[in-house]
Motif scaffolding. Structure first.
Motif, mmCIF file in Angstrom:
data_model
loop_
_atom_site.group_PDB
_atom_site.id
_atom_site.type_symbol
_atom_site.label_atom_id
_atom_site.label_comp_id
_atom_site.label_asym_id
_atom_site.label_seq_id
_atom_site.Cartn_x
_atom_site.Cartn_y
_atom_site.Cartn_z
ATOM 1 N N SER A 16 0.816 -1.198 0.000
ATOM 2 C CA SER A 16 0.000 0.000 0.000
ATOM 3 C C SER A 16 0.860 1.262 0.000
ATOM 4 C CB SER A 16 -0.938 0.008 1.212
ATOM 5 O OG SER A 16 -0.192 -0.063 2.404
ATOM 6 N N ASP A 17 1.973 1.236 0.751
ATOM 7 C CA ASP A 17 2.838 2.408 0.776
ATOM 8 C C ASP A 17 3.443 2.700 -0.590
ATOM 9 O OD1 ASP A 17 2.326 2.719 3.418
ATOM 10 O OD2 ASP A 17 4.201 1.838 4.126
ATOM 11 N N SER A 18 3.694 1.663 -1.363
ATOM 12 C CA SER A 18 4.386 1.833 -2.634
ATOM 13 C C SER A 18 3.556 2.593 -3.654
ATOM 14 C CB SER A 18 4.787 0.466 -3.206
ATOM 15 O OG SER A 18 3.638 -0.277 -3.559
ATOM 16 N N VAL A 19 2.224 2.704 -3.454
ATOM 17 C CA VAL A 19 1.397 3.395 -4.429
ATOM 18 C C VAL A 19 0.968 4.778 -3.943
ATOM 19 C CG1 VAL A 19 0.548 1.244 -5.390
ATOM 20 C CG2 VAL A 19 -0.758 2.362 -3.593
ATOM 21 N N LYS A 20 1.441 5.194 -2.776
ATOM 22 C CA LYS A 20 1.149 6.540 -2.308
ATOM 23 C C LYS A 20 2.017 7.535 -3.060
ATOM 24 C CE LYS A 20 -1.846 5.471 0.899
ATOM 25 N NZ LYS A 20 -3.261 5.875 0.790
ATOM 26 N N LEU A 21 1.386 8.561 -3.618
ATOM 27 C CA LEU A 21 2.105 9.529 -4.440
ATOM 28 C C LEU A 21 2.197 10.873 -3.738
ATOM 29 C CD1 LEU A 21 0.577 8.912 -7.997
ATOM 30 C CD2 LEU A 21 2.754 8.089 -7.104
ATOM 31 N N THR A 22 3.325 11.531 -3.897
ATOM 32 C CA THR A 22 3.445 12.925 -3.509
ATOM 33 C C THR A 22 2.936 13.770 -4.670
ATOM 34 O OG1 THR A 22 5.660 13.162 -4.444
ATOM 35 C CG2 THR A 22 5.496 12.365 -2.173
ATOM 36 N N LYS B 87 -7.156 7.065 -2.055
ATOM 37 C CA LYS B 87 -7.922 6.047 -1.349
ATOM 38 C C LYS B 87 -7.639 4.703 -1.994
ATOM 39 C CE LYS B 87 -12.551 4.895 0.320
ATOM 40 N NZ LYS B 87 -13.978 5.280 0.328
ATOM 41 N N ASP B 88 -7.172 3.757 -1.184
ATOM 42 C CA ASP B 88 -6.761 2.457 -1.707
ATOM 43 C C ASP B 88 -5.724 2.692 -2.805
ATOM 44 O OD1 ASP B 88 -8.441 1.173 0.084
ATOM 45 O OD2 ASP B 88 -10.146 1.301 -1.277
ATOM 46 N N HIS B 89 -6.013 2.226 -4.026
ATOM 47 C CA HIS B 89 -5.063 2.377 -5.122
ATOM 48 C C HIS B 89 -5.548 3.392 -6.162
ATOM 49 C CE1 HIS B 89 -3.015 -1.787 -4.376
ATOM 50 N NE2 HIS B 89 -2.909 -0.960 -3.359
ATOM 51 N N VAL B 90 -6.400 4.311 -5.745
ATOM 52 C CA VAL B 90 -6.944 5.326 -6.661
ATOM 53 C C VAL B 90 -6.581 6.715 -6.154
ATOM 54 C CG1 VAL B 90 -9.026 6.279 -7.707
ATOM 55 C CG2 VAL B 90 -8.845 3.813 -7.343
ATOM 56 N N VAL B 91 -6.129 7.561 -7.061
ATOM 57 C CA VAL B 91 -5.750 8.931 -6.719
ATOM 58 C C VAL B 91 -6.615 9.890 -7.527
ATOM 59 C CG1 VAL B 91 -3.887 10.622 -6.710
ATOM 60 C CG2 VAL B 91 -3.373 8.223 -6.239
#
Length: 214
Positions: free
Chosen positions: A39-45, A175-179
């Motif tokens: 989950s952390d790997s798909v968090k974007l700045t 949210k989850d894997h959607v930005v």
């Protein structure tokens, strides 16, 4: 002596059993500790959002262009589908673009290209149902015939008036894997207006999960 020895053995056996039961109820941190790496790997700045859109939006615009008339491919007007002369054989890519379609030889190949940029659900909603599954004047835009791809040359292009100002992109929600992202777009010479789009992390890559044109 024998009675003492027997009692001692019984005591040790009971003690070992109790300790063993307690040990089995202790959580193993290596097993129960949640793995947040995925989950952390798909968090974007916000900076990463702009980098992602820089690669993704030009490809998405190209995908729209593939279905916006017949100009994306070169075609041979001498090779048509019998009884459907508007459908000419696709013989390669017309010009250069961020999306490589030079080796697209079938509807299946075309869908692979589209789904490398858009989620499958969005591809179906925006392109497949409108341009591949609709029977109308100039449609479907593409057809398979005898193992080759044909394009309907009666369906002319309509141009592209929008520009997307990626430098203005702001991260609204993850949210989850959607930005969800907000950015400015311009249409011809009109002032910029806000556009909200979504991207989704699918099979280790970011894909468009919303239309570019609303």
């Amino acid at each position: 002596m024998k009675r003492i020895t027997g009692t001692l053995c019984l005591f040790l056996a009971i003690t070992a059993f109790v300790v063993g039961c307690e040990s089995s109820n202790v959580s193993n941190p290596e097993i129960t500790q949640p793995n947040t790496q995925a989950s952390d790997s798909v968090k974007l700045t916000e900076s990463e959002v702009k980098d992602t859109l820089t690669g993704l939006i030009p490809k998405a615009v190209d995908i729209y262009g593939i279905f916006n008339g017949n100009g994306a491919f070169k075609s041979d007007p001498k090779k048509t589908i019998p009884g459907e002369e508007d459908y000419c054989l696709v013989i390669g890519q017309n010009g250069t673009s961020p999306v490589d379609i030079d080796n697209v030889k079938s509807i299946a190949d075309l869908k692979k290209v589209v789904e490398d940029v858009f989620t499958k659900d969005m591809a179906g909603e925006l392109f497949y149902r409108r341009y591949l599954e609709t029977e109308d004047i100039g449609l479907p835009l593409y057809k398979d015939y005898e193992g080759q791809l044909y394009v309907n040359t009666r369906n002319g292009g309509h141009g592209w008036a929008e520009k997307f100002l990626i430098d203005t992109a702001k991260l609204k929600e993850q949210k989850d894997h959607v930005v969800e992202i907000e950015l400015d777009k311009t249409t011809m010479d009109f002032p910029p207006e806000k556009l909200t789009i979504s991207i989704a992390y699918v099979n280790d890559k970011w894909l468009m999960a919303s239309p570019l044109v609303q």
